[in-house]
Motif scaffolding. Structure first.
Motif, PDB file in Angstrom:
ATOM      1  N   ARG A 218       0.852  -1.189   0.000  1.00  0.00           N
ATOM      2  CA  ARG A 218       0.000   0.000   0.000  1.00  0.00           C
ATOM      3  C   ARG A 218       0.887   1.238   0.000  1.00  0.00           C
ATOM      4  NH1 ARG A 218      -4.164  -1.747   4.857  1.00  0.00           N
ATOM      5  NH2 ARG A 218      -5.195  -3.475   3.762  1.00  0.00           N
ATOM      6  N   THR A 219       0.553   2.182  -0.844  1.00  0.00           N
ATOM      7  CA  THR A 219       1.378   3.381  -0.948  1.00  0.00           C
ATOM      8  C   THR A 219       1.056   4.367   0.164  1.00  0.00           C
ATOM      9  OG1 THR A 219      -0.226   4.419  -2.431  1.00  0.00           O
ATOM     10  CG2 THR A 219       1.587   3.185  -3.441  1.00  0.00           C
ATOM     11  N   VAL A 220       2.041   5.202   0.474  1.00  0.00           N
ATOM     12  CA  VAL A 220       1.855   6.271   1.445  1.00  0.00           C
ATOM     13  C   VAL A 220       1.467   7.535   0.696  1.00  0.00           C
ATOM     14  CG1 VAL A 220       3.009   7.725   3.154  1.00  0.00           C
ATOM     15  CG2 VAL A 220       3.517   5.281   3.060  1.00  0.00           C
ATOM     16  N   ASN A 221       0.445   8.228   1.167  1.00  0.00           N
ATOM     17  CA  ASN A 221       0.024   9.478   0.552  1.00  0.00           C
ATOM     18  C   ASN A 221       0.969  10.594   1.004  1.00  0.00           C
ATOM     19  OD1 ASN A 221      -1.327  11.634  -0.599  1.00  0.00           O
ATOM     20  ND2 ASN A 221      -2.922  11.693   0.979  1.00  0.00           N
ATOM     21  N   LYS A 222       1.902  10.952   0.139  1.00  0.00           N
ATOM     22  CA  LYS A 222       2.895  11.971   0.475  1.00  0.00           C
ATOM     23  C   LYS A 222       2.462  13.329  -0.073  1.00  0.00           C
ATOM     24  CE  LYS A 222       6.691   8.643   0.551  1.00  0.00           C
ATOM     25  NZ  LYS A 222       8.015   8.262   0.018  1.00  0.00           N
ATOM     26  N   ALA A 223       1.516  13.945   0.612  1.00  0.00           N
ATOM     27  CA  ALA A 223       0.984  15.230   0.166  1.00  0.00           C
ATOM     28  C   ALA A 223       1.999  16.344   0.407  1.00  0.00           C
ATOM     29  CB  ALA A 223      -0.314  15.534   0.906  1.00  0.00           C
ATOM     30  N   PHE A 224       2.055  17.297  -0.525  1.00  0.00           N
ATOM     31  CA  PHE A 224       2.899  18.465  -0.332  1.00  0.00           C
ATOM     32  C   PHE A 224       2.245  19.384   0.696  1.00  0.00           C
ATOM     33  CE2 PHE A 224       4.096  17.061  -4.612  1.00  0.00           C
ATOM     34  CZ  PHE A 224       5.478  17.040  -4.482  1.00  0.00           C
ATOM     35  N   PHE A 225       3.047  19.968   1.574  1.00  0.00           N
ATOM     36  CA  PHE A 225       2.485  20.837   2.604  1.00  0.00           C
ATOM     37  C   PHE A 225       3.500  21.890   3.013  1.00  0.00           C
ATOM     38  CE2 PHE A 225       4.788  17.583   4.860  1.00  0.00           C
ATOM     39  CZ  PHE A 225       5.298  18.205   5.984  1.00  0.00           C
ATOM     40  N   SER A 226       2.986  22.939   3.656  1.00  0.00           N
ATOM     41  CA  SER A 226       3.826  24.021   4.151  1.00  0.00           C
ATOM     42  C   SER A 226       3.934  23.909   5.666  1.00  0.00           C
ATOM     43  CB  SER A 226       3.236  25.371   3.774  1.00  0.00           C
ATOM     44  OG  SER A 226       3.848  26.422   4.498  1.00  0.00           O
ATOM     45  N   LEU A 227       5.166  23.923   6.191  1.00  0.00           N
ATOM     46  CA  LEU A 227       5.356  23.837   7.639  1.00  0.00           C
ATOM     47  C   LEU A 227       4.676  24.992   8.352  1.00  0.00           C
ATOM     48  CD1 LEU A 227       9.131  22.807   7.784  1.00  0.00           C
ATOM     49  CD2 LEU A 227       7.165  21.370   8.310  1.00  0.00           C
ATOM     50  N   ALA A 228       4.609  26.138   7.700  1.00  0.00           N
ATOM     51  CA  ALA A 228       4.087  27.332   8.363  1.00  0.00           C
ATOM     52  C   ALA A 228       2.571  27.382   8.437  1.00  0.00           C
ATOM     53  CB  ALA A 228       4.610  28.576   7.638  1.00  0.00           C
ATOM     54  N   THR A 229       1.892  26.701   7.516  1.00  0.00           N
ATOM     55  CA  THR A 229       0.428  26.869   7.429  1.00  0.00           C
ATOM     56  C   THR A 229      -0.368  25.580   7.601  1.00  0.00           C
ATOM     57  OG1 THR A 229       0.502  26.653   5.006  1.00  0.00           O
ATOM     58  CG2 THR A 229       0.681  28.882   5.926  1.00  0.00           C
ATOM     59  N   THR A 230       0.265  24.431   7.456  1.00  0.00           N
ATOM     60  CA  THR A 230      -0.470  23.169   7.494  1.00  0.00           C
ATOM     61  C   THR A 230      -0.853  22.776   8.916  1.00  0.00           C
ATOM     62  OG1 THR A 230       0.720  22.409   5.536  1.00  0.00           O
ATOM     63  CG2 THR A 230      -0.407  20.721   6.834  1.00  0.00           C
ATOM     64  N   ALA A 231      -2.114  22.360   9.066  1.00  0.00           N
ATOM     65  CA  ALA A 231      -2.549  21.825  10.357  1.00  0.00           C
ATOM     66  C   ALA A 231      -1.959  20.429  10.528  1.00  0.00           C
ATOM     67  CB  ALA A 231      -4.074  21.756  10.400  1.00  0.00           C
ATOM     68  N   LEU A 232      -1.946  19.950  11.768  1.00  0.00           N
ATOM     69  CA  LEU A 232      -1.397  18.624  12.038  1.00  0.00           C
ATOM     70  C   LEU A 232      -2.231  17.545  11.340  1.00  0.00           C
ATOM     71  CD1 LEU A 232      -0.626  19.018  15.840  1.00  0.00           C
ATOM     72  CD2 LEU A 232       1.012  19.073  13.955  1.00  0.00           C
ATOM     73  N   PHE A 233      -1.534  16.527  10.861  1.00  0.00           N
ATOM     74  CA  PHE A 233      -2.208  15.427  10.167  1.00  0.00           C
ATOM     75  C   PHE A 233      -2.830  14.472  11.188  1.00  0.00           C
ATOM     76  CE2 PHE A 233       1.083  16.831   7.189  1.00  0.00           C
ATOM     77  CZ  PHE A 233       0.345  16.979   6.024  1.00  0.00           C
ATOM     78  N   PRO A 234      -3.944  13.852  10.843  1.00  0.00           N
ATOM     79  CA  PRO A 234      -4.583  12.914  11.782  1.00  0.00           C
ATOM     80  C   PRO A 234      -3.751  11.650  11.969  1.00  0.00           C
ATOM     81  CG  PRO A 234      -5.668  12.846   9.636  1.00  0.00           C
ATOM     82  CD  PRO A 234      -4.681  13.973   9.577  1.00  0.00           C
ATOM     83  N   ILE A 235      -3.833  11.094  13.164  1.00  0.00           N
ATOM     84  CA  ILE A 235      -3.142   9.837  13.482  1.00  0.00           C
ATOM     85  C   ILE A 235      -4.201   8.785  13.815  1.00  0.00           C
ATOM     86  CG2 ILE A 235      -1.484   8.688  14.985  1.00  0.00           C
ATOM     87  CD1 ILE A 235      -0.240  10.842  13.237  1.00  0.00           C
TER      88      ILE A 235
END
Length: 235
Positions: A218-235
């Motif tokens: 199964r592949t990992v969804n490697k979305a592009f994101f900005s450290l300054a604006t992105t909210a934390l990803f769900p776990i």
């Protein structure tokens, strides 16, 4: 959970009945019966959990040494060892009145809340350790019928990158950082020990995510994101 664990040990017992001997040659690692109920991936996951916990404990100690004012906000008489026990003892305590009963990624907003008067190191490490705990399904060991989610492991690494950025860039109204991490000592030497610890933790989670992804195809969804604006990803 008890029935599941009993099944594991029953499986191990049946396996050992077919063995003629299990002595450990001198100089080899000790043999544990429970390991008969583990796949190679389970043993790798156990090793990653042990190392993540070791690095997290080291990080906790360093943060308190760098930010002694935070430990002073804890209940009277609390030591660093007391904090380590609260964060890492088994079984994990996930309800902490000091943090308004928050755990894992829900604890991170307290670290960067100017109105929070509690122990920010405790809030940060309950956040980091709890996030990793959740990424490993709140388990300390893995057996044959357990599984891991590669996306949770990957997301925990990206969340740690976001938290590192916030520690470096977000400030109190006074202009001071919420917590001191890397910095320049009085003799002009730049301290990168925190960066190294964070880097090791990120590398472990990324490696485990890759191992599980390869195992499950199964592949990992490697979305592009900005450290300054992105909210934390769900776990």
């Amino acid at each position: 959970m008890i029935q599941k664990r009993t099944l594991y040990y029953s499986l191990a017992f049946l396996c050992i009945l077919s063995l003629t001997g299990c002595s450990t040659p001198a100089g080899d690692r000790p043999f544990y019966i429970k390991n008969l109920a583990k796949s190679d991936i389970d043993l790798v996951a156990d090793a990653h959990i042990d190392e993540i916990n070791r690095l997290s404990r080291e990080l906790t100690i360093k943060l308190y040494q760098r930010n002694p004012r935070e430990l002073a906000k804890a209940p009277a008489g609390t030591s660093i060892d007391d904090r380590l026990a609260l964060i890492f003892n088994t079984p994990r305590i996930i309800n902490h009145p000091e943090l308004f009963y928050r755990y894992g990624i829900d604890s991170f907003p307290l670290v960067f809340d100017p109105n929070f008067t509690g122990d920010r190191v405790f809030a940060l490490m309950i956040g980091i350790s709890g996030m990793f705990h959740a990424a490993y399904n709140y388990q300390d060991q893995f057996f044959l019928f357990d599984s891991l989610d590669q996306q949770k492991l990957y997301n925990s690494a990206r969340n740690l990158e976001i938290i590192i950025w916030r520690l470096s860039h977000l400030k109190l109204p006074s202009g001071e950082p919420f917590l001191l991490t890397n910095g320049v000592s009085d003799d002009g030497i730049f301290n990168l020990s925190f960066e190294r610890l964070f880097g090791k933790m990120i590398a472990h989670q990324d490696m485990m995510a890759r191992i599980i992804s390869d195992k499950t195809n199964r592949t990992v969804n490697k979305a592009f994101f900005s450290l300054a604006t992105t909210a934390l990803f769900p776990i």
